[in-house]
Design a protein around this motif. Sequence first.
Motif, PDB file in Angstrom:
ATOM      1  N   ASP A  96      49.704  50.319  39.297  1.00  0.00           N
ATOM      2  CA  ASP A  96      49.723  48.850  39.735  1.00  0.00           C
ATOM      3  C   ASP A  96      50.984  48.034  38.571  1.00  0.00           C
ATOM      4  OD1 ASP A  96      48.717  49.304  37.110  1.00  0.00           O
ATOM      5  OD2 ASP A  96      46.698  48.006  37.278  1.00  0.00           O
ATOM      6  N   GLN A  97      51.616  48.762  37.981  1.00  0.00           N
ATOM      7  CA  GLN A  97      52.831  47.984  37.294  1.00  0.00           C
ATOM      8  C   GLN A  97      54.188  48.165  38.073  1.00  0.00           C
ATOM      9  OE1 GLN A  97      52.234  50.497  33.582  1.00  0.00           O
ATOM     10  NE2 GLN A  97      50.886  48.712  32.847  1.00  0.00           N
ATOM     11  N   ILE A  98      54.251  48.713  39.052  1.00  0.00           N
ATOM     12  CA  ILE A  98      55.495  48.995  39.801  1.00  0.00           C
ATOM     13  C   ILE A  98      55.538  48.001  41.012  1.00  0.00           C
ATOM     14  CG2 ILE A  98      55.918  51.187  38.934  1.00  0.00           C
ATOM     15  CD1 ILE A  98      54.836  52.145  41.660  1.00  0.00           C
ATOM     16  N   PHE A  99      56.794  47.889  41.150  1.00  0.00           N
ATOM     17  CA  PHE A  99      57.242  46.859  42.633  1.00  0.00           C
ATOM     18  C   PHE A  99      56.707  47.920  43.841  1.00  0.00           C
ATOM     19  CE2 PHE A  99      59.432  44.834  39.246  1.00  0.00           C
ATOM     20  CZ  PHE A  99      59.072  43.576  39.249  1.00  0.00           C
ATOM     21  N   ASP A 100      55.627  47.955  44.362  1.00  0.00           N
ATOM     22  CA  ASP A 100      55.531  48.953  45.460  1.00  0.00           C
ATOM     23  C   ASP A 100      55.928  48.126  46.676  1.00  0.00           C
ATOM     24  OD1 ASP A 100      53.551  46.754  45.876  1.00  0.00           O
ATOM     25  OD2 ASP A 100      51.873  48.363  45.589  1.00  0.00           O
ATOM     26  N   ARG A 101      56.354  47.328  46.954  1.00  0.00           N
ATOM     27  CA  ARG A 101      57.052  46.622  48.082  1.00  0.00           C
ATOM     28  C   ARG A 101      58.435  47.246  48.406  1.00  0.00           C
ATOM     29  NH1 ARG A 101      53.198  44.444  51.742  1.00  0.00           N
ATOM     30  NH2 ARG A 101      51.400  43.782  50.380  1.00  0.00           N
ATOM     31  N   LEU A 102      58.976  47.804  47.463  1.00  0.00           N
ATOM     32  CA  LEU A 102      60.214  48.517  47.466  1.00  0.00           C
ATOM     33  C   LEU A 102      60.174  50.052  48.096  1.00  0.00           C
ATOM     34  CD1 LEU A 102      61.911  47.550  44.027  1.00  0.00           C
ATOM     35  CD2 LEU A 102      62.216  46.334  46.298  1.00  0.00           C
ATOM     36  N   THR A 103      61.277  50.520  48.534  1.00  0.00           N
ATOM     37  CA  THR A 103      61.111  51.792  48.957  1.00  0.00           C
ATOM     38  C   THR A 103      61.296  52.645  47.557  1.00  0.00           C
ATOM     39  OG1 THR A 103      63.689  52.008  49.310  1.00  0.00           O
ATOM     40  CG2 THR A 103      62.146  51.498  51.008  1.00  0.00           C
ATOM     41  N   GLY A 104      61.101  54.030  47.533  1.00  0.00           N
ATOM     42  CA  GLY A 104      61.040  54.819  46.556  1.00  0.00           C
ATOM     43  C   GLY A 104      62.433  54.928  46.060  1.00  0.00           C
ATOM     44  N   ALA A 105      63.469  54.840  47.070  1.00  0.00           N
ATOM     45  CA  ALA A 105      64.805  55.038  46.534  1.00  0.00           C
ATOM     46  C   ALA A 105      65.294  53.562  45.551  1.00  0.00           C
ATOM     47  CB  ALA A 105      66.071  55.302  47.721  1.00  0.00           C
ATOM     48  N   GLN A 106      64.867  52.640  46.387  1.00  0.00           N
ATOM     49  CA  GLN A 106      65.205  51.163  45.900  1.00  0.00           C
ATOM     50  C   GLN A 106      64.538  50.941  44.548  1.00  0.00           C
ATOM     51  OE1 GLN A 106      63.511  48.872  49.070  1.00  0.00           O
ATOM     52  NE2 GLN A 106      65.529  48.447  50.158  1.00  0.00           N
ATOM     53  N   LEU A 107      63.160  51.474  44.404  1.00  0.00           N
ATOM     54  CA  LEU A 107      62.614  51.535  43.049  1.00  0.00           C
ATOM     55  C   LEU A 107      63.358  51.992  42.008  1.00  0.00           C
ATOM     56  CD1 LEU A 107      60.100  50.380  41.472  1.00  0.00           C
ATOM     57  CD2 LEU A 107      59.081  52.437  42.116  1.00  0.00           C
ATOM     58  N   LEU A 108      63.821  53.197  42.317  1.00  0.00           N
ATOM     59  CA  LEU A 108      64.617  54.117  41.445  1.00  0.00           C
ATOM     60  C   LEU A 108      65.837  53.371  40.983  1.00  0.00           C
ATOM     61  CD1 LEU A 108      63.833  57.807  42.414  1.00  0.00           C
ATOM     62  CD2 LEU A 108      62.992  56.550  40.460  1.00  0.00           C
ATOM     63  N   VAL A 109      66.525  52.821  41.937  1.00  0.00           N
ATOM     64  CA  VAL A 109      67.764  52.252  41.643  1.00  0.00           C
ATOM     65  C   VAL A 109      67.759  51.133  40.906  1.00  0.00           C
ATOM     66  CG1 VAL A 109      69.690  50.922  42.929  1.00  0.00           C
ATOM     67  CG2 VAL A 109      69.048  53.137  43.662  1.00  0.00           C
ATOM     68  N   TYR A 110      66.654  50.279  41.165  1.00  0.00           N
ATOM     69  CA  TYR A 110      66.255  48.920  40.298  1.00  0.00           C
ATOM     70  C   TYR A 110      65.823  49.441  38.795  1.00  0.00           C
ATOM     71  CZ  TYR A 110      63.504  45.036  39.048  1.00  0.00           C
ATOM     72  OH  TYR A 110      62.933  43.977  38.421  1.00  0.00           O
TER      73      TYR A 110
END
Length: 274
Positions: A96-110
């Motif tokens: 619940d602390q991550i931006f789960d509306r991003l894709t997995g790849a986007q979340l890692l790059v971010y």
Amino acid sequence: MPPFSLPAPDPRAAISIRGLVKVYEGKPAVNGLSLDIPVGSFYGLVGPNGAGKTTTLNMATGLLLPDAGQVMILGGDVWQDVNRAKGIIGVMPQADQIFDRLTGAQLLVYSGMLRGMGRQEAKSRAQDLLAAFDLVDAAGKMVNEYSAGMTKKICLATAMIHSPRILILDEPFESVDPISSANLRDILVEYVSTGGTVVVSSHVMALVEKMCTHVAIIDHGLVRADGTVQEVAAGEDLEDRFLQLVGGRHAAARISWLDGGGGGTGGQAGDDAR
């Protein structure tokens, strides 16, 4: 705080904690806790619910200001230079602390760019992590579509993308299936073999006993025992030793109507209800 003088923190330790205190509404959650976590160890923190494990980890990583005490990470005082501390540790976020509306790849790059990486370097490391965590096929999916095990893996990957020297993981195997759990363990063991330090809190005693090199048993905000797993277990199963130190186990309650042999009155009650 303890009434005696504490030794100075150990600058050689990955994490050295002295007299850590946190009080909520007059009740100590952490009560003068001291602990040394060696460099290159796979360190388990175990304790009952409310023992102070998460609060301790939050204070040790610069996320929560302690009321008293000192924490050093690799020889540097956490609260004198929080940015330095955060730069050399990786803290695994909760789902619940991550931006789960991003894709997995986007979340890692971010996550990589938040750590000061250029976009291309972050993309390259993200691809390496997605492959290592068997998430390549899910790289383009929104994280909120991931299973519990996949979510745990992407959360761990966000904590590793900047190549930290210390990983802090709070209940990383909770709600994770056995296959994903085994894969996570393999990655963490490999990380430790390269000289990294892993600190993991868990309720699963058998897993800690199998996976960790060191362990600390925490109860009521204090360390009850710490050292190598063998030292703390003292020739017994770690779970048995844990129960001896923490207590709280009692004889099974006898409920008169709970009868698995069919001798109770449930069937008759059901007939009467009809």
